[in-house]
Design a protein around this motif. Structure first.
Motif, PDB file in Angstrom:
ATOM      1  N   ARG A 290      65.147 -29.041  58.904  1.00 18.10           N
ATOM      2  CA  ARG A 290      65.736 -29.832  60.001  1.00 18.10           C
ATOM      3  C   ARG A 290      65.233 -29.307  61.340  1.00 18.10           C
ATOM      4  N   PRO A 292      62.701 -29.226  64.715  1.00 10.45           N
ATOM      5  CA  PRO A 292      61.816 -29.962  65.625  1.00 10.45           C
ATOM      6  C   PRO A 292      60.434 -29.307  65.645  1.00 10.45           C
ATOM      7  N   GLN A 294      58.215 -29.081  67.910  1.00  7.71           N
ATOM      8  CA  GLN A 294      57.836 -28.365  69.133  1.00  7.71           C
ATOM      9  C   GLN A 294      58.171 -26.881  69.078  1.00  7.71           C
ATOM     10  N   GLU A 309      61.779 -31.108  77.214  1.00  5.12           N
ATOM     11  CA  GLU A 309      61.761 -31.553  75.810  1.00  5.12           C
ATOM     12  C   GLU A 309      61.928 -30.369  74.878  1.00  5.12           C
ATOM     13  N   TYR A 310      61.267 -29.268  75.198  1.00  3.71           N
ATOM     14  CA  TYR A 310      61.383 -28.061  74.391  1.00  3.71           C
ATOM     15  C   TYR A 310      62.814 -27.532  74.450  1.00  3.71           C
ATOM     16  N   ALA A 313      65.071 -29.708  72.388  1.00  3.89           N
ATOM     17  CA  ALA A 313      64.809 -29.486  70.961  1.00  3.89           C
ATOM     18  C   ALA A 313      65.448 -28.184  70.493  1.00  3.89           C
ATOM     19  N   TYR A 317      68.431 -27.682  67.612  1.00  6.04           N
ATOM     20  CA  TYR A 317      68.212 -26.827  66.449  1.00  6.04           C
ATOM     21  C   TYR A 317      69.190 -25.657  66.455  1.00  6.04           C
TER      22      TYR A 317
END
Length: 358
Positions: A290, A292, A294, A309-310, A313, A317
């Motif tokens: 599960r 991402p 990146q 975005e990082y 993400a 997580y």
């Protein structure tokens, strides 16, 4: 068919793959002494480690997740630096068992108490070397699990009894149904093996040079077996392998009829087919975690992604995967008498430039 003819035919036959067919799911069998074997050959944990060692993506996912789980230490700095044995602090021990949990879906600790029943030492135990009995009350530890293993040490399984002076704490993934734990990526074992074999295919293609691409026909008689071996060895030495790429071949012949005939073996576009298979296998592994893409260095079709975005993400997580595992480890340590709070893994972002491309 003569013996000589049969021998020549066998020289060009591929009888079986070089690698063993992997065992994808373990079989647990109770042995005569009560021990439960892990896999048909009792080496399933070793197979898991081989997959982890050979597959770069799987290794990145396991290492990265374990690092996130271990966080930045404990809220209490004294607990972070607390020695639990002669070599390690409690946080260093957490880093080891966090990785084992990701690779094997389980971890093990040796718990030693003093005469008053207090835990005086925790030692890391390689969970790949651990086996249990059917009742899950005894633990067997051996450096090399084989069909007949003699160097086996037997311990009691930790049960919280303060009278246990020396026991093994074994923790497995709560989702595991058998005696032994299974990692979250157990559903993607075939994909991990596929990625490894794809890498091996490309490496072998480079190393083997002419072997799988051309047939050289020598039309000036049939040499002896010894001469054939010498010719094959010289051609491979001079033209095979990646270091000899780009070299040309000279052939001196008495006539065209006796010349060397080179025939190319049609290639079935394995490289492009394997690239599609590689992408599908990577997606399956990421799905099992599960995770991402990146966060683990998996390249995408785009040229990059922004720090925001990082950050998003990582938040997702951390919330859905990492934090639940951290709470689980905190419960384990509390059961052993160590009250800790794991600090989140620290990632610094430039808040003034959130759209910066990574």
């Amino acid at each position: 068919m003569s013996e000589k003819t049969a021998k020549k035919q066998l020289n060009f036959m591929i009888c079986r793959p070089d690698c063993d067919i992997p065992v994808y799911m373990p079989v647990e069998t109770v042995q005569r002494n009560g021990m439960v074997s892990f896999g048909e050959d009792n080496q399933f944990s070793q197979h898991l480690y081989e997959y982890y060692s050979d597959c770069s993506l799987l290794q990145s996912l396991c290492n990265g997740t374990a690092q996130y789980v271990a966080g930045s230490g404990f809220a209490d700095e004294e607990q972070t630096n607390r020695k639990v044995n002669k070599r390690e602090t409690l946080w260093q021990l957490l880093q080891k068992i966090a990785l084992d949990y990701e690779v094997f879906g389980a971890f093990a600790l040796q718990v030693r108490r003093n005469t008053f029943g207090d835990v005086v030492a925790l030692d890391y135990v390689d969970v790949a070397k651990v086996r249990l009995d059917e009742d899950e009350s005894k633990v067997y530890v051996s450096a090399t699990w084989q069909k007949y293993t003699k160097d086996v040490k037997t311990y009691e399984l930790y049960n919280g009894d303060r009278k246990q002076n020396n026991s093994i704490y074994y923790f497995k993934n709560p989702m595991s149904k058998g005696v032994y734990g299974l990692p979250c990526w157990s559903s993607a074992l075939k994909e991990a093996m596929t990625l490894t074999e794809i890498s091996q295919f490309h490496l072998s293609s480079i190393q083997n040079g002419l072997a799988s691409s051309f047939i050289l026909n020598f039309n000036n008689g049939t040499p002896t077996d010894e001469e054939q071996s010498q010719i094959e060895e010289k051609i491979q030495e001079k033209f095979g392998g990646s270091r000899n790429a780009g070299r040309y071949m000279l052939s001196f012949n008495e006539s065209k009829e006796n010349g060397v005939d080179i025939q190319a073996i049609p290639q079935d576009n394995f490289d492009s087919k394997y690239m599609n298979l590689k992408e599908t296998s990577q997606e399956s592994l990421m799905t099992a975690f599960r995770a991402p893409a990146q966060l683990f260095g998996v390249s995408s079709q785009s040229t990059g992604f922004s720090s925001i975005e990082y950050k998003n993400a990582f938040k997702l997580y951390n919330k859905t995967v990492v934090e639940p595992i951290q709470r689980m480890f905190e419960t384990v340590f509390a059961d052993l008498g160590f009250e800790v709070e794991i600090l989140p893994f620290e990632i610094e972002f430039d808040e003034n430039n959130p759209e910066e491309t990574i």
